[in-house]
Design a protein around this motif. Structure first.
Motif, PDB file in Angstrom:
ATOM      1  N   LEU A  98       3.089   6.422  -9.147  1.00  0.00           N
ATOM      2  CA  LEU A  98       2.495   5.289  -8.448  1.00  0.00           C
ATOM      3  C   LEU A  98       3.335   4.053  -8.775  1.00  0.00           C
ATOM      4  N   CYS A  99       4.047   3.551  -7.772  1.00  0.00           N
ATOM      5  CA  CYS A  99       4.933   2.403  -7.966  1.00  0.00           C
ATOM      6  C   CYS A  99       4.252   1.130  -7.481  1.00  0.00           C
ATOM      7  N   VAL A 100       4.571   0.021  -8.128  1.00  0.00           N
ATOM      8  CA  VAL A 100       3.991  -1.258  -7.739  1.00  0.00           C
ATOM      9  C   VAL A 100       5.092  -2.291  -7.545  1.00  0.00           C
ATOM     10  N   VAL A 101       4.799  -3.242  -6.678  1.00  0.00           N
ATOM     11  CA  VAL A 101       5.657  -4.410  -6.461  1.00  0.00           C
ATOM     12  C   VAL A 101       4.764  -5.637  -6.504  1.00  0.00           C
ATOM     13  N   VAL A 102       5.100  -6.593  -7.352  1.00  0.00           N
ATOM     14  CA  VAL A 102       4.425  -7.894  -7.393  1.00  0.00           C
ATOM     15  C   VAL A 102       5.528  -8.920  -7.215  1.00  0.00           C
ATOM     16  N   SER A 103       5.619  -9.506  -6.020  1.00  0.00           N
ATOM     17  CA  SER A 103       6.829 -10.264  -5.714  1.00  0.00           C
ATOM     18  C   SER A 103       6.654 -11.157  -4.504  1.00  0.00           C
ATOM     19  N   ARG A 104       7.470 -12.188  -4.449  1.00  0.00           N
ATOM     20  CA  ARG A 104       7.697 -12.879  -3.184  1.00  0.00           C
ATOM     21  C   ARG A 104       8.405 -11.904  -2.254  1.00  0.00           C
ATOM     22  N   LEU A 105       7.961 -11.827  -1.016  1.00  0.00           N
ATOM     23  CA  LEU A 105       8.516 -10.852  -0.083  1.00  0.00           C
ATOM     24  C   LEU A 105       9.687 -11.495   0.661  1.00  0.00           C
ATOM     25  N   SER A 106      10.880 -11.266   0.148  1.00  0.00           N
ATOM     26  CA  SER A 106      12.070 -11.904   0.706  1.00  0.00           C
ATOM     27  C   SER A 106      13.267 -10.978   0.556  1.00  0.00           C
ATOM     28  N   GLU A 107      14.335 -11.312   1.287  1.00  0.00           N
ATOM     29  CA  GLU A 107      15.570 -10.540   1.157  1.00  0.00           C
ATOM     30  C   GLU A 107      16.196 -10.760  -0.214  1.00  0.00           C
ATOM     31  N   ILE A 109       2.218   0.410  -4.020  1.00  0.00           N
ATOM     32  CA  ILE A 109       1.283  -0.692  -3.775  1.00  0.00           C
ATOM     33  C   ILE A 109       2.062  -1.984  -3.899  1.00  0.00           C
ATOM     34  N   VAL A 110       1.928  -2.853  -2.896  1.00  0.00           N
ATOM     35  CA  VAL A 110       2.664  -4.117  -2.868  1.00  0.00           C
ATOM     36  C   VAL A 110       1.678  -5.282  -2.859  1.00  0.00           C
ATOM     37  N   LEU A 111       1.942  -6.270  -3.704  1.00  0.00           N
ATOM     38  CA  LEU A 111       1.210  -7.531  -3.712  1.00  0.00           C
ATOM     39  C   LEU A 111       2.221  -8.654  -3.563  1.00  0.00           C
ATOM     40  N   GLY A 112       2.067  -9.458  -2.510  1.00  0.00           N
ATOM     41  CA  GLY A 112       2.997 -10.556  -2.327  1.00  0.00           C
ATOM     42  C   GLY A 112       2.884 -11.157  -0.944  1.00  0.00           C
ATOM     43  N   ALA A 113       3.676 -12.179  -0.707  1.00  0.00           N
ATOM     44  CA  ALA A 113       3.721 -12.844   0.596  1.00  0.00           C
ATOM     45  C   ALA A 113       5.102 -13.443   0.759  1.00  0.00           C
ATOM     46  N   GLY A 114       5.464 -13.712   2.021  1.00  0.00           N
ATOM     47  CA  GLY A 114       6.773 -14.314   2.245  1.00  0.00           C
ATOM     48  C   GLY A 114       7.263 -14.128   3.658  1.00  0.00           C
ATOM     49  N   ASP A 115       8.442 -13.545   3.787  1.00  0.00           N
ATOM     50  CA  ASP A 115       9.098 -13.351   5.076  1.00  0.00           C
ATOM     51  C   ASP A 115       8.194 -12.567   6.026  1.00  0.00           C
ATOM     52  N   ALA A 116       7.945 -13.128   7.206  1.00  0.00           N
ATOM     53  CA  ALA A 116       7.031 -12.494   8.162  1.00  0.00           C
ATOM     54  C   ALA A 116       7.521 -11.121   8.584  1.00  0.00           C
ATOM     55  N   ARG A 117       8.837 -10.953   8.710  1.00  0.00           N
ATOM     56  CA  ARG A 117       9.372  -9.653   9.131  1.00  0.00           C
ATOM     57  C   ARG A 117       9.137  -8.594   8.060  1.00  0.00           C
ATOM     58  N   ILE A 118       9.275  -8.980   6.811  1.00  0.00           N
ATOM     59  CA  ILE A 118       9.046  -8.024   5.728  1.00  0.00           C
ATOM     60  C   ILE A 118       7.559  -7.707   5.619  1.00  0.00           C
ATOM     61  N   GLU A 119       6.709  -8.721   5.742  1.00  0.00           N
ATOM     62  CA  GLU A 119       5.269  -8.465   5.739  1.00  0.00           C
ATOM     63  C   GLU A 119       4.896  -7.486   6.845  1.00  0.00           C
ATOM     64  N   SER A 120       5.436  -7.698   8.047  1.00  0.00           N
ATOM     65  CA  SER A 120       5.124  -6.827   9.179  1.00  0.00           C
ATOM     66  C   SER A 120       5.608  -5.405   8.945  1.00  0.00           C
ATOM     67  N   ALA A 121       6.819  -5.258   8.403  1.00  0.00           N
ATOM     68  CA  ALA A 121       7.362  -3.917   8.140  1.00  0.00           C
ATOM     69  C   ALA A 121       6.533  -3.188   7.087  1.00  0.00           C
ATOM     70  N   LEU A 122       6.053  -3.911   6.089  1.00  0.00           N
ATOM     71  CA  LEU A 122       5.217  -3.278   5.061  1.00  0.00           C
ATOM     72  C   LEU A 122       3.858  -2.890   5.638  1.00  0.00           C
ATOM     73  N   ARG A 123       3.300  -3.719   6.513  1.00  0.00           N
ATOM     74  CA  ARG A 123       2.044  -3.342   7.177  1.00  0.00           C
ATOM     75  C   ARG A 123       2.232  -2.066   7.985  1.00  0.00           C
ATOM     76  N   ASP A 124       3.338  -1.990   8.704  1.00  0.00           N
ATOM     77  CA  ASP A 124       3.621  -0.789   9.494  1.00  0.00           C
ATOM     78  C   ASP A 124       3.731   0.427   8.589  1.00  0.00           C
ATOM     79  N   ALA A 125       4.412   0.278   7.458  1.00  0.00           N
ATOM     80  CA  ALA A 125       4.566   1.397   6.525  1.00  0.00           C
ATOM     81  C   ALA A 125       3.214   1.845   5.990  1.00  0.00           C
ATOM     82  N   ALA A 126       2.337   0.884   5.682  1.00  0.00           N
ATOM     83  CA  ALA A 126       1.008   1.230   5.178  1.00  0.00           C
ATOM     84  C   ALA A 126       0.174   1.923   6.246  1.00  0.00           C
ATOM     85  N   GLU A 127       0.292   1.477   7.500  1.00  0.00           N
ATOM     86  CA  GLU A 127      -0.466   2.099   8.591  1.00  0.00           C
ATOM     87  C   GLU A 127       0.024   3.512   8.873  1.00  0.00           C
TER      88      GLU A 127
END
Length: 257
Positions: free
Chosen positions: A72-81, A103-121
């Protein structure tokens, strides 16, 4: 600056961005001292692997993830390149196709947020996402995770990998800045000597990260080796003692020169 390796990197055109000559001209006046973390604020609630397993089960339950054969991997980060989250998205199949979870916790680049939402879905049993930041949740994630991913393109020091070490949550990091200074890569030599505390990847690109995530899964499936790395990680000195001594020595030199 906040780590020895980042100080070296700043003397190159890639990282110095025009300042490398000025910094190099100051020679011995330019130093890097590694940051530390607050050991009281970041203290695990468990003392053994059984406690770690309970924290992991609670984290999975909180995010609705099932048991899995991989870490189980986690990311706690600003979502940026800069933080390399676009690289993680590209490399993610190497983790989830081998039974790992993220599991990802963070916010930032809209494109990265969208790609992570797609991956979760697309992968609800393997990927979960929380947009925003929640300090208490960050603690629970780092406590319950098996590994913490920090694939930054550059990182002056980084603290989350040190939180991971403190909690026995093995860091997977790019070979740069303070990440290079704080994580002992699970190379053949380090594994043979029994000193590895995590995994580093280089070059900082998606294929290298994918290979390292596949290696992470392989290590996770070897309990004796994995448990040894967890013990090594939790034994690392990540507080301010050594850094404070280095600052005191530096101030002494500055005031007596």
């Amino acid at each position: 600056t906040v780590s020895p390796t980042y100080a070296e990197e700043l003397l190159t055109p890639e990282f110095g961005m025009g300042m490398e000559g000025v910094l190099a001209s100051r020679g011995g006046d330019f130093v890097g001292i590694l940051n530390g973390i607050d050991l009281e604020a970041w203290t695990p609630s468990f003392a053994d692997l059984e406690g770690k397993a309970k924290a992991r089960a609670a984290l999975r339950a909180e995010f609705g993830l099932p048991e899995a054969p991989g870490p189980l991997c986690v990311v706690v980060s600003r979502l940026s390149e800069q933080k390399g989250l676009d690289l993680l998205i590209e490399a993610l199949p190497a983790l989830i196709e081998n039974g790992g979870q993220l599991i990802v916790l963070g916010a930032g680049d809209a494109r990265i947020e969208s790609a992570l939402r797609d991956a979760a879905e697309r992968n609800p049993a393997n990927v979960a996402l929380r947009i925003g930041y929640d300090e208490a949740l960050a603690h629970r994630m780092i406590e319950g995770g098996d590994a913490i991913l920090v694939p930054s393109r550059f990182e002056p020091c980084g603290l989350t990998q040190m939180y991971g070490l403190r909690y026995g949550t093995l860091p997977v990091v790019s070979l740069t800045g303070g990440l290079a200074d704080t994580v002992i890569n699970a190379s053949a030599a380090a594994m043979g000597a029994g000193v590895a505390t995590g995994l580093q990847f280089h070059p900082v690109n998606a294929p290298a990260l994918a290979r390292t995530l596949a290696r992470l899964v392989q290590l996770y499936r070897q309990p004796r080796l994995w448990q040894g790395m967890v013990a090594n990680a939790m034994g690392q000195p990540v507080g301010w003692d050594a850094s404070a001594r280095a600052y005191a020595d530096l101030f002494k030199v500055m005031t007596t020169a």
